[in-house]
Scaffold this motif. Structure first.
Motif, short mmCIF file in Angstrom:
data_model
loop_
_atom_site.label_atom_id
_atom_site.label_comp_id
_atom_site.label_asym_id
_atom_site.label_seq_id
_atom_site.Cartn_x
_atom_site.Cartn_y
_atom_site.Cartn_z
N MET A 80 42.08 78.25 84.29
CA MET A 80 40.67 77.87 83.82
C MET A 80 40.37 77.91 82.38
O MET A 80 39.83 77.04 81.88
CB MET A 80 39.69 78.90 84.52
N ALA A 81 41.16 78.75 81.66
CA ALA A 81 41.30 78.75 80.17
C ALA A 81 41.74 77.68 79.78
O ALA A 81 41.13 77.06 78.54
CB ALA A 81 41.79 80.10 79.55
N LEU A 82 42.86 77.47 80.30
CA LEU A 82 43.28 76.04 79.47
C LEU A 82 42.75 74.72 79.86
O LEU A 82 42.55 74.04 79.07
CB LEU A 82 44.73 75.87 80.46
N TYR A 110 45.88 72.88 63.78
CA TYR A 110 44.93 73.77 63.34
C TYR A 110 43.85 74.48 64.54
O TYR A 110 43.18 73.88 65.16
CB TYR A 110 44.14 73.47 62.17
N LYS A 111 43.72 75.86 64.27
CA LYS A 111 42.88 76.25 65.27
C LYS A 111 41.46 76.53 64.53
O LYS A 111 41.25 77.21 63.75
CB LYS A 111 43.46 77.94 65.75
N LEU A 112 40.48 75.84 65.31
CA LEU A 112 39.11 75.68 64.64
C LEU A 112 38.06 76.78 65.43
O LEU A 112 37.64 77.62 64.69
CB LEU A 112 38.46 74.41 64.82
N THR A 113 38.44 77.09 66.67
CA THR A 113 37.63 78.09 67.33
C THR A 113 38.73 78.60 68.18
O THR A 113 39.77 78.23 68.55
CB THR A 113 36.33 77.71 67.88
N GLU A 114 38.23 79.51 69.18
CA GLU A 114 39.16 79.96 70.18
C GLU A 114 39.49 79.12 71.24
O GLU A 114 40.50 79.01 71.76
CB GLU A 114 38.37 81.02 71.07
N SER A 115 38.65 77.94 71.41
CA SER A 115 39.06 76.80 72.27
C SER A 115 39.17 75.49 71.93
O SER A 115 39.22 74.53 72.55
CB SER A 115 37.94 76.65 73.50
N VAL A 116 39.07 75.40 70.49
CA VAL A 116 39.03 74.06 69.81
C VAL A 116 40.22 74.04 68.91
O VAL A 116 40.38 74.87 67.94
CB VAL A 116 37.66 73.66 69.12
N TYR A 117 41.12 73.07 69.00
CA TYR A 117 42.18 72.80 68.17
C TYR A 117 42.33 71.37 67.49
O TYR A 117 41.97 70.49 68.32
CB TYR A 117 43.47 72.94 68.84
N GLN A 118 42.35 71.24 66.24
CA GLN A 118 42.46 69.86 65.57
C GLN A 118 43.85 69.55 65.23
O GLN A 118 44.35 70.47 64.49
CB GLN A 118 41.53 70.08 64.32
#
Length: 234
Positions: A170-172, A217-225
């Motif tokens: 679910m987290a993924l 780069y990790k922007l938030t716990e669940s968002v990466y750019q």
């Protein structure tokens, strides 16, 4: 054997910057010496060497073939495809390399340089039935955004599922990846029959399978750019 890649995007300035940090061999210079002979004669004083000149000089007359030597400096630049492979080989040995969404979610290290080397499907909102509208919109923005959206609408169907694998899955699914491709660094958008036009038209802007090498780069716990250095058709 390394598979051949159909690159649609290259950040050449970024690639050179990375390569300059791991090697100084950005260009190769070779010296080519050519010798030519022709008939003729020469009269005069010929010094045999600097040491010999101090002792004596010889007045001679030479007839027959005369020899001339020419040296040419030739500089060749390493192709960007080769530069990319050289950088990839280095970062796989010395840096953090993440090869899919699960590894990004699990193995991202806050205090390290994190690279991605992955192949996965991406979506974009830039698809239009009219390709020329897509090109106009891309030119106005200067880039085309790609993303792999998380599934935020997925609800717990069974409140009694407490196993670790269930919650990890679910987290993924909620992990979002974003990536912007500058049109200046992309393969030319071209007309309606270009490779990119065909790609967008066939996929309708969804599930576009791409290979990517870049920083993440990790922007938030669940968002990466992802900052891409090279993107190819997956």
């Amino acid at each position: 054997m390394e598979s051949l890649k159909n690159y649609i995007y290259m950040d050449m300035v970024g690639i050179d910057s990375l390569l300059s940090q791991i090697t100084s061999e950005l260009v190769e210079t070779s010296h080519i010496q050519t010798t030519s002979r022709k008939a003729g004669n020469a009269n005069g004083s010929i010094g045999f060497s600097e040491v010999v000149k101090k002792i004596f000089k010889a007045d001679v007359s030479v007839s027959g073939e005369m020899e001339s030597v020419q040296t040419i400096d030739k500089t060749t630049t390493q192709p960007y495809e080769a530069k990319i492979q050289q950088i990839i080989q280095y970062v796989e040995k010395c840096e953090v390399v993440l090869k899919n969404r699960a590894e990004i979610h699990k193995n991202y290290q806050e205090d390290k340089q994190n690279f991605v080397l992955l192949t996965m499907p991406f979506d974009t909102d830039f698809y239009h039935n009219d390709w020329f509208k897509t090109v106009d919109l891309a030119n106005q923005c200067g880039y085309i955004p790609f993303y792999k959206g998380g599934d935020a609408t997925n609800k717990f169907k069974d409140i009694y599922q407490y196993d670790d694998s269930y919650y990890k899955t679910m987290a993924l699914k909620k992990i979002k990846l974003t990536m912007n491709l500058s049109i200046k660094k992309m393969e030319p958008l071209g007309g309606f029959s270009s490779h990119l036009a065909t790609l967008f038209r066939v996929t309708k802007g969804t599930n576009i399978r791409l290979g990517v090498f870049g920083h993440v780069y990790k922007l938030t716990e669940s968002v990466y750019q992802i900052k891409p250095y090279a993107v190819w058709r997956g």
